[in-house]
Design a protein around this motif. Structure first.
Motif, mmCIF file in Angstrom:
data_model
loop_
_atom_site.group_PDB
_atom_site.id
_atom_site.type_symbol
_atom_site.label_atom_id
_atom_site.label_comp_id
_atom_site.label_asym_id
_atom_site.label_seq_id
_atom_site.Cartn_x
_atom_site.Cartn_y
_atom_site.Cartn_z
ATOM 1 N N GLY A 49 0.833 -1.206 0.000
ATOM 2 C CA GLY A 49 0.000 0.000 0.000
ATOM 3 C C GLY A 49 0.862 1.249 0.000
ATOM 4 O O GLY A 49 0.483 2.286 -0.536
ATOM 5 N N ASN A 112 3.331 12.494 -8.807
ATOM 6 C CA ASN A 112 2.666 11.500 -7.956
ATOM 7 C C ASN A 112 1.202 11.913 -7.751
ATOM 8 O O ASN A 112 0.778 12.959 -8.252
ATOM 9 N N THR A 113 0.480 11.109 -7.002
ATOM 10 C CA THR A 113 -0.926 11.420 -6.684
ATOM 11 C C THR A 113 -1.021 12.794 -6.027
ATOM 12 O O THR A 113 -1.902 13.595 -6.341
ATOM 13 N N THR A 114 -0.110 13.040 -5.104
ATOM 14 C CA THR A 114 -0.123 14.299 -4.352
ATOM 15 C C THR A 114 -0.049 15.490 -5.296
ATOM 16 O O THR A 114 -0.821 16.453 -5.164
ATOM 17 N N HIS A 142 -6.807 10.273 2.527
ATOM 18 C CA HIS A 142 -5.372 10.452 2.778
ATOM 19 C C HIS A 142 -5.124 11.953 2.897
ATOM 20 O O HIS A 142 -5.826 12.760 2.280
ATOM 21 N N ALA A 144 -3.160 13.740 1.503
ATOM 22 C CA ALA A 144 -2.949 14.333 0.171
ATOM 23 C C ALA A 144 -4.261 14.763 -0.472
ATOM 24 O O ALA A 144 -4.263 15.588 -1.392
ATOM 25 N N THR A 190 -11.671 9.121 -2.074
ATOM 26 C CA THR A 190 -10.770 8.026 -2.416
ATOM 27 C C THR A 190 -11.566 6.836 -2.947
ATOM 28 O O THR A 190 -12.638 6.508 -2.425
ATOM 29 N N VAL A 192 -10.397 3.758 -3.018
ATOM 30 C CA VAL A 192 -10.135 2.691 -2.035
ATOM 31 C C VAL A 192 -9.373 3.323 -0.868
ATOM 32 O O VAL A 192 -8.438 4.095 -1.086
ATOM 33 N N ASN A 194 -6.675 3.680 1.837
ATOM 34 C CA ASN A 194 -5.329 3.117 2.022
ATOM 35 C C ASN A 194 -5.168 2.490 3.401
ATOM 36 O O ASN A 194 -4.413 1.545 3.570
ATOM 37 N N ASP A 219 -9.516 9.659 -6.009
ATOM 38 C CA ASP A 219 -8.143 9.363 -5.638
ATOM 39 C C ASP A 219 -7.948 7.861 -5.857
ATOM 40 O O ASP A 219 -8.431 7.043 -5.074
ATOM 41 N N ALA A 221 -5.092 6.207 -5.903
ATOM 42 C CA ALA A 221 -3.760 5.740 -5.487
ATOM 43 C C ALA A 221 -3.788 4.286 -5.041
ATOM 44 O O ALA A 221 -2.830 3.546 -5.267
ATOM 45 N N GLN A 222 -4.890 3.875 -4.420
ATOM 46 C CA GLN A 222 -4.943 2.500 -3.915
ATOM 47 C C GLN A 222 -5.758 1.572 -4.806
ATOM 48 O O GLN A 222 -5.580 0.363 -4.740
ATOM 49 N N SER A 242 -0.521 7.118 -8.526
ATOM 50 C CA SER A 242 0.949 7.172 -8.508
ATOM 51 C C SER A 242 1.523 5.935 -9.170
ATOM 52 O O SER A 242 1.079 4.813 -8.905
ATOM 53 N N HIS A 244 4.414 4.542 -8.561
ATOM 54 C CA HIS A 244 5.191 3.651 -7.692
ATOM 55 C C HIS A 244 4.362 2.615 -6.953
ATOM 56 O O HIS A 244 4.896 1.658 -6.418
ATOM 57 N N LYS A 245 3.038 2.811 -6.944
ATOM 58 C CA LYS A 245 2.189 1.809 -6.279
ATOM 59 C C LYS A 245 1.689 0.759 -7.275
ATOM 60 O O LYS A 245 1.012 -0.191 -6.911
HETATM 61 N N1 PMP Z 1 -3.947 8.906 -1.655
HETATM 62 C C1 PMP Z 1 -3.940 7.666 -1.167
HETATM 63 C C2 PMP Z 1 -5.228 6.949 -0.951
HETATM 64 C C3 PMP Z 1 -2.722 7.055 -0.853
HETATM 65 O O1 PMP Z 1 -2.703 5.817 -0.363
HETATM 66 C C4 PMP Z 1 -1.515 7.758 -1.078
HETATM 67 C C5 PMP Z 1 -0.176 7.139 -0.739
HETATM 68 N N2 PMP Z 1 -0.115 6.497 0.491
HETATM 69 C C6 PMP Z 1 -1.589 9.045 -1.599
HETATM 70 C C7 PMP Z 1 -2.812 9.582 -1.876
HETATM 71 C C8 PMP Z 1 -0.355 9.842 -1.868
HETATM 72 O O2 PMP Z 1 0.416 9.189 -2.835
HETATM 73 P P1 PMP Z 1 1.867 9.764 -3.207
HETATM 74 O O3 PMP Z 1 2.633 9.816 -1.935
HETATM 75 O O4 PMP Z 1 2.404 8.746 -4.158
HETATM 76 O O5 PMP Z 1 1.657 11.097 -3.808
#
Ligand code: PMP
Length: 423
Positions: A49, A112-114, A142, A144, A190, A192, A194, A219, A221-222, A242, A244-245
């Motif tokens: 995650g 990245n997502t952020t 999250h 972010a 979101t 899902v 995280n 979002d 990311a997950q 992102s 990297h996930k």
């Molecule tokens: N949103 C969610 C739901 C996340 O799990 C994460 C990363 N843990 C982020 C945003 C932020 O992702 P990143 O650090 O890759 O920008």
């Protein structure tokens, strides 16, 4: 090892495998790090995650790009620049296919997502939000997907409304529907969680938000690492994730936005590559996606992301089915440990299990699991409002990827049993 051709098609080892049966042993062989030892123990990587591991094809793509193809994109007329540009733009098409976006230009490369969320908050938010407008978030976001909205709300006078969560870790959909009004301009939710693994009813959320005249940012990311995404079927206005996930490199993210919405947004960062004409009398900007890609991007990262997404996509639907089996088995094994409490018991979950082990501090559990070579995450998982709502300060989170095994679940359960006995 791999037939690497950055511009043409690549041969992907596992991509050709049977789509339904999932050969986890064969898939694991694609990930060199999974054969590492941590001390005397085999690595048991259950922190997916936070970030996933990388298959050889992604690692090799990065090396091959720098070894044989590197030059700056979009600028040169020479061969290397053309090759790099073609590979970079090919990746955008791979991203579009991964998301089932209508057009590649709807996929903007970010860090990245952020950064993707910050881009929407700064650009769309500043242009569209007025005093008294409402942004709907949820308690399980999250950080972010909270803080950028707080900052733009402060600047514009917009107001943030929050959908609470139930003790099981699902959204209070009755409250969500009640919060929607003509004042709602954006719902940022979101896909899902995280921290808990909850899959939110995003179709229902998007339909209701659209009826209220609001846009929706998902979002992802997950979600993007766990099941196929179809932004057209979802009708999401923005979808962010992102690299990297999803088995891609760090430093790369995606902002998907519907073309007409992105095209109406002002630039976020400015400089080279995003302009049409620069003049001290006034500067004009390029269309999407270049308008949002100022400066030299992470070229190798973009190219490797495209490869990663093709790799992951080719493993479906077997990968998802395998992860659901891991979730089912891990839930069964962990629930049987006396004193272990699973946090987040929504009916629809991805393969994430957050838990508390009696009164043992999550940090202690994480440290002791590490001594057995087991990597998990501990703490608030960047979701402090969610922890507050659940009346806890943090959890231990085991998050599984398609390359994890039932044997690794057994290792986690055995190690937790030992920790329980010690305390
Ligand atoms: N949103 C969610 C739901 C996340 O799990 C994460 C990363 N843990 C982020 C945003 C932020 O992702 P990143 O650090 O890759 O920008």
């Amino acid at each position: 090892m791999f037939a690497l051709n950055l511009v043409g098609n690549m041969s992907v080892t596992s991509a050709t495998m049977d789509k339904v049966t999932f050969d986890v042993k064969r898939v694991r062989a694609d990930f060199p790090i999974l054969s590492r030892k941590i001390g005397k123990n085999p690595l048991t990587y259950l922190d997916n995650g936070a970030s996933s591991q990388k298959p050889s094809i992604v690692i090799e793509t990065i090396a091959s790009y720098y070894r044989d193809h590197h030059a700056n994109i979009h600028r040169g007329v020479h061969r290397l620049s053309e090759e790099a540009t073609t590979a970079y733009e090919k990746s955008r098409e791979q991203v579009a296919r991964f998301l089932n976006a209508k057009e590649a230009r709807e996929c903007v490369f970010t860090r990245n997502t952020t950064e993707s969320i910050n881009l929407v908050a700064s650009s769309w938010g500043a242009a569209n939000l007025r005093e008294g407008d409402e942004i709907v978030l949820s308690e399980m976001e999250h950080h972010a997907n909270i803080v950028p909205w707080q900052l733009i709300a402060e600047r514009t006078g917009a107001v943030i409304r929050v959908v609470p969560v139930t003790p099981e870790g699902t959204l209070r959909m009755d409250v969500f529907h009640a919060l929607l009004s003509p004042k709602t301009r954006l719902v940022a939710i979101t896909h899902v969680s995280n921290s808990l693994g909850t899959i939110n009813p995003v179709r229902e959320i998007i339909d209701a938000a659209h009826k209220a005249g609001a846009l929706v940012l998902l979002d992802g990311a997950q979600s993007s690492a766990h099941f196929p995404i179809d932004v057209q079927a979802l009708d999401a206005d923005f979808f962010v994730f992102s690299s990297h996930k999803v088995c891609g490199p760090t430093g790369m993210g995606i902002l998907y936005g519907k073309a007409d919405i992105l095209n109406a947004m002002p630039p976020y960062q400015s400089g080279g590559d995003m302009i049409r004409v620069v003049d001290f009398a006034g500067t004009t900007f390029r269309e999407i996606p270049e308008r949002f890609e100022a400066g030299t991007p992470h070229i190798a990262g973009a190219i490797a992301l495209g490869v990663a997404l093709d790799y992951v996509k080719a493993l479906q639907p077997g990968a998802h089915a395998h992860e659901q089996e891991l979730l089912r088995y891990a839930t069964e094994r962990l629930s049987a440990i006396p004193g272990l409490r699973i946090i987040g018991t929504a009916p629809e979950k991805v393969s994430v299990i957050s838990f508390l082990l009696g009164s043992v501090h999550p940090l202690d559990v994480g440290t002791m699991l590490d001594a057995d070579g087991i990597a998990v995450r501990t703490g608030h998982h960047c979701t402090m409002p969610l922890m507050k709502a659940l009346g806890i300060t943090g959890t231990v989170r085991a998050s599984f990827a398609f390359y994890n095994t039932l044997e690794e679940v057994n290792r986690l359960a055995a190690s937790l049993e030992q920790i329980r006995k010690m305390f």
